[in-house]
Design a protein around this motif. Sequence first.
Motif, PDB file in Angstrom:
ATOM      1  N   ASP A   1       0.825  -1.295   0.076  1.00 24.15           N
ATOM      2  CA  ASP A   1       0.027  -0.034   0.097  1.00 24.15           C
ATOM      3  C   ASP A   1       0.993   1.260   0.137  1.00 24.15           C
ATOM      4  O   ASP A   1       0.544   2.423  -0.604  1.00 24.15           O
TER       5      ASP A   1
ATOM      6  N   ASP B   1      -2.582  -1.855  -5.619  1.00 27.12           N
ATOM      7  CA  ASP B   1      -2.480  -3.178  -5.682  1.00 27.12           C
ATOM      8  C   ASP B   1      -4.022  -3.665  -5.507  1.00 27.12           C
ATOM      9  O   ASP B   1      -5.021  -3.220  -4.924  1.00 27.12           O
TER      10      ASP B   1
ATOM     11  N   THR C   1      -6.128  -5.827  -4.347  1.00 26.57           N
ATOM     12  CA  THR C   1      -6.392  -6.828  -3.330  1.00 26.57           C
ATOM     13  C   THR C   1      -8.020  -7.343  -3.299  1.00 26.57           C
ATOM     14  O   THR C   1      -8.319  -7.638  -4.157  1.00 26.57           O
TER      15      THR C   1
ATOM     16  N   ASP D   1      -4.005   4.425  -1.294  1.00 22.15           N
ATOM     17  CA  ASP D   1      -3.728   3.318  -0.387  1.00 22.15           C
ATOM     18  C   ASP D   1      -2.665   3.984   0.674  1.00 22.15           C
ATOM     19  O   ASP D   1      -2.925   3.115   1.897  1.00 22.15           O
TER      20      ASP D   1
HETATM   21 MG   LIG Z   1      -4.158  -1.133  -1.734  1.00 21.34          MG
END
Ligand SMILES: [Mg+2]
Lengths: 362, 362, 378, 378, 76, 76
Positions: free
Chosen positions: A103, A243, A245, B62
């Motif tokens: 992150d 990312d 996820t 993030d």
């Molecule tokens: Mg993330």
Amino acid sequence: MKGLVLLTINTKESCKEGDSVEGTREKRILLAHGDGGALTYQLIQELFLKYFTEGPLQQQNDGALLRDLPGPPVVSTDSFVITPYFFPGGDIGKLAVAGTVNDLAVTGAEPLYLTVSFILEEGLLMADLESIVASLAQTAQEAGVAVVAGDTKVVEKGRGDGIYINTTGIGFLPEQRELGYQRIEAGDKILINGTVGDHGLAILSKRSGLAFDTELRSDCAPLNNLIATILEKCPGAVKFMRDATRGGVATTAKEIALATGKDLLLWEEDLPIREEAAGASEFLGLDPLYMANEGKVLFIVQGDRAQEVLEVMKEHQLGQESAIIGTVEKGKREEGHVLLKTFFGSHRILEMMAGDPLPRIC
Amino acid sequence: MKGLVLLTINTKESCKEGDSVEGTREKRILLAHGDGGALTYQLIQELFLKYFTEGPLQQQNDGALLRDLPGPPVVSTDSFVITPYFFPGGDIGKLAVAGTVNDLAVTGAEPLYLTVSFILEEGLLMADLESIVASLAQTAQEAGVAVVAGDTKVVEKGRGDGIYINTTGIGFLPEQRELGYQRIEAGDKILINGTVGDHGLAILSKRSGLAFDTELRSDCAPLNNLIATILEKCPGAVKFMRDATRGGVATTAKEIALATGKDLLLWEEDLPIREEAAGASEFLGLDPLYMANEGKVLFIVQGDRAQEVLEVMKEHQLGQESAIIGTVEKGKREEGHVLLKTFFGSHRILEMMAGDPLPRIC
Amino acid sequence: MLSEQLKRFREPQLAKETIVKVKKSLQALQTYQGHKAIFMEFCGTHTAAFSRTGLRQELKEYVTLLSGPGCPVCVTSAQDVDRIIAFSQIPQAIIATFGDMVKVRGSEMTLQEAKACGSDVRIVYSSLEALEIARENRERPVIFIAVGFETTTPTAALTLTKAIEEGIDNLFLYSLHKATAPALKALLHSELTTTDKRSTNIDGIILPGHVAIITGRKCWDFVVQESKIQATISGFEALDLLLALEDLTQGIMNQHDQVGNAYGRAVSEAGNIVAQQAMEQIFELQGGDWRGLGSIPQSSYKLKKEYAAHDAEKAFTLPALPESKGSSCQCGDILKGIKTPLQCPLFAKSCDPVHPQGPCMVSHEGTCATYYKYERKL
Amino acid sequence: MLSEQLKRFREPQLAKETIVKVKKSLQALQTYQGHKAIFMEFCGTHTAAFSRTGLRQELKEYVTLLSGPGCPVCVTSAQDVDRIIAFSQIPQAIIATFGDMVKVRGSEMTLQEAKACGSDVRIVYSSLEALEIARENRERPVIFIAVGFETTTPTAALTLTKAIEEGIDNLFLYSLHKATAPALKALLHSELTTTDKRSTNIDGIILPGHVAIITGRKCWDFVVQESKIQATISGFEALDLLLALEDLTQGIMNQHDQVGNAYGRAVSEAGNIVAQQAMEQIFELQGGDWRGLGSIPQSSYKLKKEYAAHDAEKAFTLPALPESKGSSCQCGDILKGIKTPLQCPLFAKSCDPVHPQGPCMVSHEGTCATYYKYERKL
Amino acid sequence: MCLAAPSQITHIEEGGFMAEVESFGNKRRVALIMVPTAKVGDYVLVHAGYAIQILDEEEAKESLRLWEEILCSQNS
Amino acid sequence: MCLAAPSQITHIEEGGFMAEVESFGNKRRVALIMVPTAKVGDYVLVHAGYAIQILDEEEAKESLRLWEEILCSQNS
Ligand SMILES: [Mg+2]
Ligand code: SF4
Ligand code: SF4
Ligand SMILES: [Mg+2]
Ligand SMILES: [Mg+2]
Ligand SMILES: [Mg+2]
Ligand SMILES: [Mg+2]
Ligand SMILES: [Mg+2]
Ligand SMILES: [Mg+2]
Ligand SMILES: [Mg+2]
Ligand SMILES: [Mg+2]
Ligand SMILES: [Mg+2]
């Protein structure tokens, strides 16, 4: 209460599994390990400090004093509640490091420090805790981040699920690394550093009920090194990263579309999906595009530099199966959309994951 | 399964309580709120962002990019698992801010930022969540810290206890605020900013089984302002601070004794203990010195400046009942000890809390 | 106002003045007896009170205060703990127990370890809470681990009576209640009277105040009459303890032929009749195992046959339990007042409240725990 | 290797070539019929397959593909959902159910909301898992919510048989299994045949391939013979769908008097006899409520009287349930193929997979959910 | 284990089985059935959720008075 | 709901009620009782934990062959 008399008694399953060969029971976490008193102190001294051997944590102050950062701080936090906590390709300790490191890294930051906070369930095997802590410490070392502060709580049996971990990461933003939604424009290409859906499916394979044996393994890995390599070797080429996820590639792409108002077009035939992942998705009735990944990043790259970035990615151990999987288009409506160009050339809309009863994969 | 036929069915207790006057059910957290998809997004948009209206959190990256810190960073993390999550004098939201702010403040740091990570249990009333988030946001504002990053997970009913919160705090250490165990020496005085044991006993009063009605309220409060005031008005006088949370004053004092090898002598007759706290401790068979506090700090102050510090403390709203409660003595043995001088002049040893089955008070 | 008087009993100032007087009396007693007096407090709550107030230290040059077997958790045998753990393994069962019980080790494990393995163990402050749990879980057996002396036994009896009235048939008692007088008798008649009176024998006994509330004062006269050892019932405030010491001193020097009552505001001659009747209604005395003391006749309150439906020992068949292993814990001698914890080689070394080796280190009022907390030499 | 052939069925290249041919055939059909053909896929899995592969879009100028009532979750009535939720309130009960079921709203709430309130609801992929849960929780009633068509019904029947063999008496079935042929008959004989053939009526039916594995091909001949509408059984790969379209087209133009079988590698003439016998052994057909379609005679598989001990409807008495409220959801017309979701005013406005207003938006294979995912106009 | 704390009865519930007692601002519900003559205002000793005895004010006064006399005579 | 995925039988358990099947590297245990003639190596369709049909290799070959013929003739 009729019919309750004259029972014979069997030892509880969970207690039996704790029996070792010599007949002594394995050590488990007790409620008192969380009372802040002597047992908590003992747990910290004898277990945690054994694995976190450097830096501020050893001083055991309420707060950890860090060195001045070489750039503005970037922070990120995540709690990890995955079940089962040991899974093919990793465990909750590795995941807790990788998740937060990633992150930070996707913002362009260099992760440096990690805080780690455990919520343990009464009855957790001490051996399981130790192996998770060891894995966490090792992953942190591999990622080059230091664990600088921690906390431990214990909740009653039936108020947790063995172990939950929060990690909060602190890094800094090096100069010339300004990434952001606002840089995304039509013509940019969408890249990913490998196959899609492996993590979510590997976890599901171990769920009671769904149980199946698979060669799939979680892709769980800290990607800060891969990302730093790309950013250094192709300065300015990457405009945004995220990312993929929980919710998978589809949900992550939709978030980007919503934030930018642009459309994202993904090409079904270029999406790297393992045969095992496609197969397992088929019999589970699931879509790999919505399956969680823990070692995959969507890169939005300036169109004419996509190939250059792809080559750098493929050279890295964690990017060998990288691919250009789509392109950014001008948003045609108020809201940005994600479209999948199917094998047959038609387009289908990808929305966010909506209410699938398959939680606890991170 | 004999005797199971012909049951009539009652609605589950927990469902009934969700009924509102109009017969519609109150909204609750569902598993799908944690899948990272559409419901998670909705929860963030419609609930969290309503209360956290400023700064990096609104960007929903993030990681949160922060401004450069005016001194070296200090971080601290804690997970909060208190039951019940609403209690006399506060709630888990307020506690989660105060706990971490205080952990930073006692190191001498100025807390600036907070990350907040929720582990919600399926079935949590949305109204409870909202009121906790509101309280958390308000306490953060009062303490002057900004919530900069967050996370939400949902666990199955029976895998949590309504809500667990992790907060991680980031601050910086202003110049000339070097506090530490190593500065503690014989002759230093021990001060506390008010009465002892109120928090732990107020929580226990609401536990099923122990239930009693008390006028005691949790002392839960962010102390960064009190501490900054002391440090500014009495520069150099305070050598060390620690908040006396889990394990209470006795355990905290023992930690200091262990870390320094010095003995700490506490004076029973000078310890500020409310009559209600003494009374409740008596019938519960507990000792207020081991009861958690969430708004109390032990200050180790240079002996000849104790009075000066005491006066500054008493002027502050959160220090009106401050007292000098003991003194540091040369350690006489290998290990540092805490001794309580009783009303009759004899000494008794205070150890760390040991295995009391009274968890989940923070 | 009574509340004002009650406060007087715990005021440091009045107690400090009283100490001076009591010391004088104890000096006079030493002259009278020719040796420093040895008193035993039977009751664990007294053990804790003497230590917490600092009076044991304060008076140590004037009187030796030994501790007796008066902690119901400490005297519960390892086999009985094993049975509790076996009960906790019954599918769906809920164990309701007082807090200290969960930390006592049987021959293999503790109840808190069983809980960590998944047993449903609830800590209660009163048998009424166990009843409440049974009321709320009508499909599940709720087994209340009924420990305690005469103070506690009638509360369990009355709770069971109420359960029966209400038709709550899923509440079971595992009665480990014990009677104190037979234990005291056993102590007086065996070990203590056969050893050298000058070294480990005792000159006076401080009798349990709250037990005496139930039993009444006069039922204790046997102590003075049978063993010729003086005894006095005491309360639990600092001043109470001092008054009891004074009363005991006077009783010895004036050769009283009755047990003294230094807790007059609470203890009557005949005791609490309602409580006595409730106990008689539900329980009968049988022989019982006391950890450290061994088997003592007529010392254990077990449910009468009529209540077999609520008797955990009758309602559930337990598997054969292993024999308890031996241990180097000296709790036996400590419970008899032969040794103090300071004489146990494990004390504060391999045995402490975090890693208790014996029950005396577990219970809040266990002698070893009390000595660890308050009496350790540094 | 069969696996190589199976791969061929999903290869984009072969399918792309096939599309060209199928388009030609459909054009010929249009010429032959004088209008663009309207086909209905009965089965929700086909609905999803046509959309996921993009074939519905790809062929939309050549054929209108309507969706039928072939999603067992979607056709479960609100009252039946209310009953499921009532079962979930039985103390200690465990509800075992396929995943989509938890999101369908009854007249007041969904099973996932009941779960959030404390009901023990387990999502299973097979009735065998429900049996496993019952085996592991012998003290608790485990109620398996048995939904599905003929494909699923025999699996429940065989699982129950196994439970009975093993003496697992705490497994109960709430059978909501439905028979597809009666529903298709009802569709063909009522609404569809009374409306204008040119606008909403259908020219051909794609029959459910997996249902036909159990029933066999020949039992479907009634469609062609009674209603004079051509029909073909199809598999689920892209190529399967195309072959079925081709087969249907040829069937219409050549006036076949039998139902076609474009899924020959799986579907036989007579079907799976073991499965048929298992169904007959355990279940009997009764009238049943289909959401949207109303009551259909002989369309609902209920447990025979001999199995009352495992029949949740017999073993548990449910409280009176409230009447279902009306709603502006158009699922009824959609399940009949009268409307497509695009014609529902709520579609993709107040109704979406996150806030489904009707069951067709809930199930993975519900027509509205499929259209939301794949067919929405942007 | 044999802990018992004095509290004042503030309210007796219907039927007399339970009562509310108060000590230093803390209120609890306890069973009163073992001390059937107790009334509101009485001080009782509470053990394991039951009031086991009514404290005798006269006795308390008397023992304090006697003792204070002794101390006074001794000090003077 | 009527999802069924093809898998190959790799092992039949004692008694024949259950079997292990494999598809693309994923192995599952499924009930085999509904297809009593199935043997190791066969491809079965699995629905709701049960193998409901053995896939017919000849039929599959035949339909592919026929179809490829049609396409070839058309293309040429
Ligand atoms: Mg993330
Ligand atoms: S100190 Fe420990 S080992 Fe020694 S007698 Fe006491 S409990 Fe037993
Ligand atoms: S879109 Fe929603 S409201 Fe409309 S028919 Fe479908 S499920 Fe019903
Ligand atoms: Mg995060
Ligand atoms: Mg994350
Ligand atoms: Mg902490
Ligand atoms: Mg678990
Ligand atoms: Mg902390
Ligand atoms: Mg803290
Ligand atoms: Mg702290
Ligand atoms: Mg997150
Ligand atoms: Mg709760």
